[in-house]
Design a protein around this motif. Structure first.
Motif, mmCIF file in Angstrom:
data_model
loop_
_atom_site.group_PDB
_atom_site.id
_atom_site.type_symbol
_atom_site.label_atom_id
_atom_site.label_comp_id
_atom_site.label_asym_id
_atom_site.label_seq_id
_atom_site.Cartn_x
_atom_site.Cartn_y
_atom_site.Cartn_z
ATOM 1 N N GLU A 218 4.653 26.319 2.799
ATOM 2 C CA GLU A 218 5.038 25.401 1.718
ATOM 3 C C GLU A 218 3.876 24.469 1.356
ATOM 4 N N ARG A 219 3.187 23.973 2.363
ATOM 5 C CA ARG A 219 2.141 22.989 2.105
ATOM 6 C C ARG A 219 0.871 23.637 1.552
ATOM 7 N N LEU A 220 0.624 24.857 1.943
ATOM 8 C CA LEU A 220 -0.489 25.581 1.320
ATOM 9 C C LEU A 220 -0.191 25.861 -0.148
ATOM 10 N N ARG A 221 1.069 26.098 -0.455
ATOM 11 C CA ARG A 221 1.448 26.325 -1.854
ATOM 12 C C ARG A 221 1.185 25.057 -2.682
ATOM 13 N N THR A 222 1.530 23.902 -2.127
ATOM 14 C CA THR A 222 1.255 22.631 -2.825
ATOM 15 C C THR A 222 -0.242 22.431 -2.995
ATOM 16 N N LEU A 223 -0.995 22.786 -1.975
ATOM 17 C CA LEU A 223 -2.450 22.660 -2.044
ATOM 18 C C LEU A 223 -3.023 23.577 -3.120
ATOM 19 N N ARG A 224 -2.494 24.786 -3.210
ATOM 20 C CA ARG A 224 -2.980 25.736 -4.221
ATOM 21 C C ARG A 224 -2.621 25.266 -5.627
ATOM 22 N N GLN A 225 -1.464 24.643 -5.791
ATOM 23 C CA GLN A 225 -1.103 24.118 -7.110
ATOM 24 C C GLN A 225 -2.057 23.009 -7.542
ATOM 25 N N ALA A 226 -2.519 22.229 -6.564
ATOM 26 C CA ALA A 226 -3.448 21.141 -6.889
ATOM 27 C C ALA A 226 -4.852 21.653 -7.139
ATOM 28 N N GLN A 227 -5.190 22.801 -6.552
ATOM 29 C CA GLN A 227 -6.545 23.352 -6.648
ATOM 30 C C GLN A 227 -6.433 24.872 -6.800
ATOM 31 N N PRO A 228 -6.435 25.368 -8.033
ATOM 32 C CA PRO A 228 -6.133 26.783 -8.292
ATOM 33 C C PRO A 228 -7.125 27.767 -7.685
ATOM 34 N N THR A 229 -8.360 27.363 -7.464
ATOM 35 C CA THR A 229 -9.353 28.283 -6.894
ATOM 36 C C THR A 229 -9.991 27.660 -5.664
#
Length: 594
Positions: A218-229
């Motif tokens: 879940e938290r990696l998903r939030t991180l990816r939303q904040a930083q797409p690449t």
């Protein structure tokens, strides 16, 4: 070492153009005796790590403005060279703010003398204050970067800034300083994975990483939303937690923590395990938290880590090694390390109990240390006395009627005596600031301990000592107390104190014991029977002890011991209930929640 490239790719870190996953563990060189650095690094490699991470504490490297120290236990270059000698990479996090449950969050106390400086901001005075320190650190990093043949692959800018403020100008000023100093490896930030913190704590040109210990997917998903690449990384994978005096010892289930690590690695993320080995808050380096109640951090920074406070593998070490082995090749185990994960940890030696004898009172030891006359009640910061113990004295000219002494606040613990007789204690954690005095005449002495500066939150940088005004209340009569005397407590006077023949009495006392050893060895010094105070072994500051726990041992690292007679010195601020020094076969860090 050969030079390599280390860059940020579309989805991964790239080492010489090839995908690379960081498997890192945190070691704080300032919490480990330098003669034990190599052992802890070597065990990190044995667990399967390819990288070691460390904070750099500004407050320890620059105790006084302009006086920078990178020697002995603060020899950052030697620490990084030992990492390189193990063919490991390094991540360095120099702040200037680091939190780390360290005194002041790593910000030096002299910085707080000017209460108008806006900490952790683009205030030009704050930026100028850390320039000498940051330049000194980065200057030591330049030739140790991986593209120059060194171990350093990442540097972090600030620390969890999104939880504190929103000042992109400040982050940009820091970033520019890193680059101007010659830092060419990628720069990162870290924040807890909430949209606001991730937004406020970074810049587009910096790699955003997360700090968490559970719910990895879940938290990696939030991180990816904040930083797409860019690569996903948890640069603080919390596998344990720290302890406060008067609370319980924190632990996390080893199997559950390993499962969370497996989820993280299965998602393709890089990791920095916080902590691989916590170590010890030696001396007066521990910090504190205050979310309505002041909570000072204990001396042990065991953190329930894969390597315990003494550097011995725990169940978590073996479970993490097994998980890492599913995702990367494992090195062979070091010679002498038990191959059976269920084998008990090596116990400590337990020397025979030895007598503990009073040496002299603190008053006697400080008889030649002068007081300074002041009018209004000063804080320790106003006096430029930034750490440890501080003496306040005032002569009351009232009568034999009782009175109430009232202060605005006590930071953090005060022992009061009237004409040499103890009359009470005021404790910040209990929100105490007033005390009955049996009379309003005589010499009032107040000994104040700084139990650790706050390392997190909006009260960072607050003044310490007694917070005035100080008032004497007798019925409807209220009088502000002025004409104080204040004095420092030089801790070297305690270690160097010689016996004066006194047998003990009220107030703070210095005690000593001699412990024979046939060889240097790690020890667990029992603090059962001790009250509250500080301990030194052969002059080395072991740290604070306190009857309220949770920990009831102090770790004594082997390099500070010797074959022959070893000298233990205690400054007892309250009451001893033992006349012996005893040792335990293992660390005793206190009861857990369970």
């Amino acid at each position: 070492m050969p030079q390599h490239t280390f860059t940020i790719g579309e989805t991964d870190f790239l080492l010489d153009g090839n995908e690379f996953r960081i498997l890192s563990g945190a070691l704080h060189y300032f919490r480990i005796h330098p003669d034990q650095w190599r052992d802890r690094i070597h065990l990190g490699k044995a667990m399967g790590l390819n990288t070691i991470e460390t904070y750099v504490p500004w407050n320890l490297h620059e105790l006084r403005p302009g006086r920078l120290d990178f020697t002995g236990g603060l020899d950052l270059e030697r620490f990084l060279d030992l990492i390189a000698a193990e063919d490991l990479h390094a991540i360095v996090r120099p702040g200037p703010y680091i939190c780390a449950e360290l005194d002041g969050g790593g910000l030096p106390a002299w910085l707080f003398d000017d209460t108008t400086i806006r900490l952790r901001s683009s205030d030009p005075r704050f930026l100028a204050s850390f320039d000498p320190y940051l330049h000194a650190v980065l200057d030591r990093m330049v030739d140790r970067q991986i593209d120059r043949g060194g171990p350093v692959i990442l540097l972090q800018v600030e620390n969890e800034f999104g939880a504190y403020g929103d000042d992109p100008t400040y982050l940009q000023a820091l970033t520019d300083r890193f680059r101007r100093a010659g830092i060419t490896v990628p720069l990162t930030t870290v924040d807890q994975p909430t949209p606001q913190m991730l937004r406020d704590g970074t810049l587009p040109e910096l790699l955003t990483t997360g700090s968490f210990g559970s719910r990895a997917t879940e938290r990696l998903r939030t991180l990816r939303q904040a930083q797409p690449t860019g690569p996903l990384m948890c640069s603080e994978f919390w596998c344990g937690w720290f302890d406060h005096w008067g609370a319980h010892h924190h632990t996390t289930d080893a199997a559950q923590s390993a499962a969370e690590l497996d989820d993280l690695l299965s998602a393709g993320a890089s990791v920095n395990i916080y902590m691989l080995h916590g170590g010890t808050n030696f001396g007066l380096t521990s910090g504190a938290n205050d979310k309505g109640t002041y909570q000072p951090t204990v001396t042990s920074y065991d953190y329930d880590a894969p390597l315990d406070e003494a550097g011995r593998p725990t169940e978590k070490f073996w479970r993490f090694r097994e998980v890492i082995g599913r995702h990367a090749a494992l090195p062979p185990l070091p010679h002498g390390l038990p191959t059976d994960p269920a084998a008990p940890r090596q116990p400590f030696r337990t020397p025979e109990p030895v007598p503990l004898s009073p040496v002299r009172s603190l008053d006697s030891a400080l008889a030649e240390v002068p007081f300074t006359a002041v009018d209004e009640l000063p804080t320790r910061d106003a006096l430029g006395i930034h750490r440890g113990l501080l003496r306040y004295r005032i002569t009351l000219d009232g009568d034999d009627r009782p009175a109430v002494l009232r202060l605005s606040e006590v930071r953090d613990r005060a022992w009061l005596r009237l004409d040499g007789i103890p009359v009470g204690t005021l404790a910040r954690e209990d929100h105490e600031s007033a005390l009955w005095l049996p009379r309003s005449r005589g010499v009032l002495d107040i000994l104040v301990e700084d139990c650790g500066r706050l390392n997190y939150g909006p009260r960072l940088g607050e003044p310490k000592g007694l917070i005035g005004p100080a008032q004497l209340h007798r019925g409807p009569e209220v009088r502000e107390l002025t004409d104080w005397q204040v004095g420092e407590v030089p801790l070297e006077r305690i270690v160097e104190a010689t016996p004066d023949g006194a047998a003990g009495g009220p107030g703070a006392w210095i005690h000593r014991a001699e412990i024979p050893l046939d060889r240097p060895t790690d020890l667990a010094l029992l603090t059962d029977g001790l009250g509250k105070g500080l301990a030194w072994w052969n002059g080395f500051p072991l740290g604070r002890y306190w009857r309220k726990g949770p920990q009831t041992t102090l770790f004594v690292p082997a390099p500070v011991t010797c074959a022959g007679t070893n000298e233990l010195t205690l400054l007892e601020l309250e009451v001893l209930t033992t006349e012996q020094v005893r040792f335990a076969p293992d660390l005793r860090l206190g009861p857990t929640e369970e």
